[in-house]
Design a protein around this motif. Structure first.
Motif, PDB file in Angstrom:
ATOM      1  N   MET A  19     -90.992 -55.189  10.762  1.00  0.00           N
ATOM      2  CA  MET A  19     -89.947 -55.390   9.528  1.00  0.00           C
ATOM      3  C   MET A  19     -90.144 -56.773   8.938  1.00  0.00           C
ATOM      4  O   MET A  19     -89.429 -56.821   7.993  1.00  0.00           O
ATOM      5  N   THR A  20     -90.668 -57.895   9.285  1.00  0.00           N
ATOM      6  CA  THR A  20     -90.595 -59.033   8.868  1.00  0.00           C
ATOM      7  C   THR A  20     -91.777 -59.110   7.891  1.00  0.00           C
ATOM      8  O   THR A  20     -92.849 -58.683   8.426  1.00  0.00           O
ATOM      9  N   THR A  54     -84.495 -58.452   8.280  1.00  0.00           N
ATOM     10  CA  THR A  54     -85.631 -58.097   7.613  1.00  0.00           C
ATOM     11  C   THR A  54     -86.000 -59.476   7.049  1.00  0.00           C
ATOM     12  O   THR A  54     -87.227 -59.600   6.439  1.00  0.00           O
ATOM     13  N   SER A 266     -83.275 -52.542   3.415  1.00  0.00           N
ATOM     14  CA  SER A 266     -83.201 -53.047   4.747  1.00  0.00           C
ATOM     15  C   SER A 266     -82.307 -52.285   5.689  1.00  0.00           C
ATOM     16  O   SER A 266     -82.775 -52.225   6.688  1.00  0.00           O
ATOM     17  N   GLU A 269     -84.487 -49.509   6.608  1.00  0.00           N
ATOM     18  CA  GLU A 269     -85.569 -49.644   7.559  1.00  0.00           C
ATOM     19  C   GLU A 269     -85.153 -49.731   8.878  1.00  0.00           C
ATOM     20  O   GLU A 269     -85.618 -49.333   9.762  1.00  0.00           O
TER      21      GLU A 269
END
Length: 352
Positions: A19-20, A54, A266, A269
């Motif tokens: 996610m980063t 995120t 975000s 996700e």
């Protein structure tokens, strides 16, 4: 590594590294584990948290963030205490819950030994939602409520000052309450103005009649999405870890307030990792536009917590007023109750 739970009852966690979007500058720093107990599934009411995840804000603050499994309603304080007892030597634990749940629970179970440190919403979005605002005096009204707030709604609507004996409050599954309302099974439901109300508007194509519970018949519910931690985690080095967690969380909210659409992405996700649909609830509209709308509505509540240079600040006077009202409904003597009961009023304050 950032982890988030996919299980409602299990202990398994899964990595959120994907996610980063960029390498963290904090990878060589000593990391402190923070276990976070949400009071519900990842959703727009946690948009600031999702945005902080995120954008690696926790990671950059030296925090290895883990999300604990979703717990039954009303069990948030106990789950935080249990996790602290089991892992307190190696981690910090933080939870979220409404003040109207937090205060009576802590009063009746003081051994939980937790304190509030901040709040994401200054006011409770709790309301009564109904399709028909034209009920006549004397008509029977059945209100559906979550099992942990039935007694609270009974006090506000039935037994307390201004109550109506024609109103009955029953526990209803939160997974089907919108359908129970639209089908006529219930006359009104406990709802969030940020969640079920906009969903009902989309379902019915009509304006929904809402009545805030805050202020109704004198009710003082206080703060919503209160962040709290075990008392032992508010001492020494751990206190700084909690402050680092709050800093990342409310910087995430700063970003969400400025850009609802990116924050909604975000949330989506993070929701995908959590498995939001495990409850098969009916009070979320599946469209992305709904998520964006929901983030905006939640952001309005967060903005009200701003003091000095920080979001999330709890006003001690307002906290105590709500605490006094909430404890009026509890048995036992309130004499000797400590000042600022249940609140660490110094850990998260404006810097100027």
């Amino acid at each position: 590594m950032l982890r988030i739970s996919k299980s409602l009852t299990g202990d398994a966690t899964c990595s959120l590294k994907h996610m980063t979007s960029r390498p963290s500058s904090a990878t060589t720093r000593l990391k402190h584990t923070v276990s976070f107990q949400l009071d519900y599934y990842m959703s727009p009411q946690f948009a600031g948290v999702a945005t902080a995840v995120t954008n690696q804000l926790y990671d950059k603050n030296g925090i290895d963030l883990k999300f604990l499994p979703i717990c039954p309603v009303g069990e948030e304080l106990q789950r935080v205490r249990d996790n602290a007892n089991a892992h307190g030597s190696s981690s910090v634990t933080v939870g979220s819950v409404e003040q109207n749940i937090f205060i009576p629970t802590l009063y009746n179970k003081p051994d939980l030994s937790v304190k509030a440190v901040a709040a994401m919403f200054r006011r409770s979005p709790l309301c009564l939602a109904s399709l028909d605002s034209n009920k006549s005096a004397g008509d029977k009204v059945v209100v559906g409520a979550h099992e942990d707030t039935v007694s609270l709604l009974e006090r506000i609507l039935v037994t307390g000052p201004g109550g109506d004996s024609n109103v009955s409050v029953i526990a209803s599954p939160r997974a089907t309450k919108n359908t129970d309302l639209t089908s006529g099974k219930l006359d009104a439901i406990q709802a969030y103005t940020t969640t079920e109300v906009p969903t009902l508007e989309r379902m019915t194509g009509k304006d929904i009649h809402t009545q805030y519970l805050e202020g109704l018949n004198g009710a003082k519910l206080g703060y919503s999405q209160v962040l709290f931690a075990p008392e032992e985690d508010l001492e020494g080095d751990k206190r700084e870890v909690v402050q680092a967690f709050l800093d990342a969380t409310f910087r995430g909210w700063d970003m969400a307030i400025r850009d609802h659409e990116t924050a909604a992405k975000s949330v989506e996700e993070a929701k995908a990792m959590l498995g939001l649909d495990d409850e098969s609830n009916d009070h979320w509209d599946p469209s992305f536009s709904y998520t964006v709308q929901n983030v905006g509505l939640c952001s309005d509540y967060v903005k009200e917590t701003f003091q000095g240079d920080k979001h999330g600040v709890v006003d001690v006077k307002r906290w105590n007023e709500a605490t006094s009202w909430l404890l009026e409904g509890e048995n036992g003597s309130k004499e000797g109750l400590e000042e600022n009961f249940g609140l660490d009023g110094k850990i998260w304050q404006p810097s100027h």
